[in-house]
Design a protein around this motif. Sequence first.
Motif, short mmCIF file in Angstrom:
data_model
loop_
_atom_site.label_atom_id
_atom_site.label_comp_id
_atom_site.label_asym_id
_atom_site.label_seq_id
_atom_site.Cartn_x
_atom_site.Cartn_y
_atom_site.Cartn_z
N VAL A 1 0.82 -1.22 0.00
CA VAL A 1 0.00 0.00 0.00
C VAL A 1 0.86 1.27 0.00
CG1 VAL A 1 -1.69 1.32 1.33
CG2 VAL A 1 -1.95 -1.15 1.08
N SER A 2 1.94 1.26 0.78
CA SER A 2 2.77 2.48 0.86
C SER A 2 3.34 2.83 -0.52
CB SER A 2 3.91 2.27 1.85
OG SER A 2 4.63 1.12 1.49
N GLU A 3 3.71 1.82 -1.31
CA GLU A 3 4.22 2.09 -2.66
C GLU A 3 3.10 2.44 -3.63
OE1 GLU A 3 6.98 -0.80 -4.39
OE2 GLU A 3 7.48 -1.37 -2.35
N LEU A 4 1.92 1.82 -3.40
CA LEU A 4 0.79 2.09 -4.30
C LEU A 4 0.43 3.56 -4.32
CD1 LEU A 4 -1.88 -0.73 -3.79
CD2 LEU A 4 -0.63 -0.16 -5.89
N LYS A 5 0.52 4.20 -3.15
CA LYS A 5 0.17 5.63 -3.06
C LYS A 5 1.02 6.44 -4.03
CE LYS A 5 -1.38 5.65 1.68
NZ LYS A 5 -1.05 5.80 3.07
N ARG A 6 2.33 6.19 -3.99
CA ARG A 6 3.27 6.91 -4.85
C ARG A 6 3.04 6.53 -6.32
NH1 ARG A 6 8.11 4.84 -6.15
NH2 ARG A 6 7.92 3.21 -4.56
N ILE A 7 2.85 5.25 -6.58
CA ILE A 7 2.74 4.78 -7.96
C ILE A 7 1.45 5.27 -8.62
CG2 ILE A 7 2.36 2.68 -9.33
CD1 ILE A 7 4.52 1.35 -7.53
N ILE A 8 0.33 5.14 -7.90
CA ILE A 8 -0.94 5.55 -8.52
C ILE A 8 -0.97 7.06 -8.74
CG2 ILE A 8 -3.44 5.70 -8.12
CD1 ILE A 8 -3.29 2.80 -7.12
N SER A 9 -0.38 7.81 -7.82
CA SER A 9 -0.30 9.26 -8.00
C SER A 9 0.53 9.58 -9.27
CB SER A 9 0.31 9.88 -6.75
OG SER A 9 0.74 11.16 -7.01
N ALA A 10 1.67 8.90 -9.44
CA ALA A 10 2.52 9.15 -10.62
C ALA A 10 1.81 8.73 -11.92
CB ALA A 10 3.84 8.40 -10.48
N LEU A 11 1.08 7.60 -11.86
CA LEU A 11 0.36 7.14 -13.06
C LEU A 11 -0.73 8.14 -13.44
CD1 LEU A 11 0.02 3.29 -12.38
CD2 LEU A 11 1.60 4.43 -13.93
N ALA A 12 -1.46 8.64 -12.42
CA ALA A 12 -2.53 9.61 -12.69
C ALA A 12 -1.95 10.88 -13.29
CB ALA A 12 -3.30 9.91 -11.40
N GLU A 13 -0.81 11.33 -12.75
CA GLU A 13 -0.19 12.56 -13.28
C GLU A 13 0.32 12.36 -14.70
OE1 GLU A 13 2.82 13.99 -10.62
OE2 GLU A 13 1.34 14.48 -9.09
N SER A 14 0.72 11.13 -15.02
CA SER A 14 1.27 10.89 -16.36
C SER A 14 0.19 10.86 -17.45
CB SER A 14 2.04 9.56 -16.38
OG SER A 14 1.16 8.46 -16.44
N LEU A 15 -1.08 10.85 -17.01
CA LEU A 15 -2.19 10.83 -17.99
C LEU A 15 -2.52 12.24 -18.47
CD1 LEU A 15 -5.03 8.50 -16.64
CD2 LEU A 15 -3.80 8.25 -18.80
N LYS A 16 -2.79 12.35 -19.76
CA LYS A 16 -3.30 13.61 -20.30
C LYS A 16 -4.71 13.84 -19.79
CE LYS A 16 -0.92 12.78 -24.63
NZ LYS A 16 -0.33 13.58 -25.64
N SER A 17 -5.16 15.07 -19.84
CA SER A 17 -6.55 15.36 -19.48
C SER A 17 -7.47 14.61 -20.45
CB SER A 17 -6.77 16.88 -19.58
OG SER A 17 -8.11 17.15 -19.37
#
Length: 182
Positions: free
Chosen positions: A115-131
């Motif tokens: 879970v601790s890594e998921l927070k960082r990873i999902i945030s980075a994946l969401a930011e990497s998406l275009k609008s």
Amino acid sequence: MKHEPAPLEIFLTRLAFFLYGKSVYKAFADRLPLEGREQVLDFGCGMGTVAYYVAKKLPHGHLTCLDISEQWMNVCRKTLRGYGNITFQQAESPKFANESFNLVYSHFVLHDIPVSELKRIISALAESLKSGGVFVFREPLKEMYKISVIKHLIEQNGLSLKDSRITDIPLLGNALESVYTK
Ligand SMILES: C[S@@+](CC[C@H](N)C(=O)[O-])C[C@H]1O[C@@H](n2cnc3c(N)ncnc32)[C@H](O)[C@@H]1O
């Protein structure tokens, strides 16, 4: 945390790809919203089971295959040899410019990440998406707790649920497939 697969795991994954490539991995790839020009990320690509079918759908687009494991990246390069529209990236977590991708998908990966890594990873994946970009995951339904954490984190990062389905996967059982938009 173990990052490199045992030879038997590689052999069994290759066998599953041979036996169930079309019914499991191609079926998932066929449901992804692709028209052929998109920038796409396969997060946790493994040997390239899904990427093999996605790459064919991107004649004018680009696919980035990312995995934490050097061995899986090497097998993935072999699976996808011959394609000119792919970048291979061995990394623990995605470090991309914001708004790089139209589509990010993750197939049987997120439930295994703490879970601790998921927070960082999902945030980075969401930011990497275009609008307007799309995020798709498929995870084993029996991992109910992890799935609820994953869903919560995705929504916390500003993505909205668009579609969900349960698919039955040979040997692995039911899996939840969810589609989010940014
Ligand atoms: C069960 S395999 C699934 C591979 C592929 N997506 C498939 O469905 O055939 C999980 C993959 O996720 C990768 N993985 C696990 N943690 C990761 C992380 N933090 N970053 C990137 N890849 C990771 C593993 O190395 C492995 O290749």
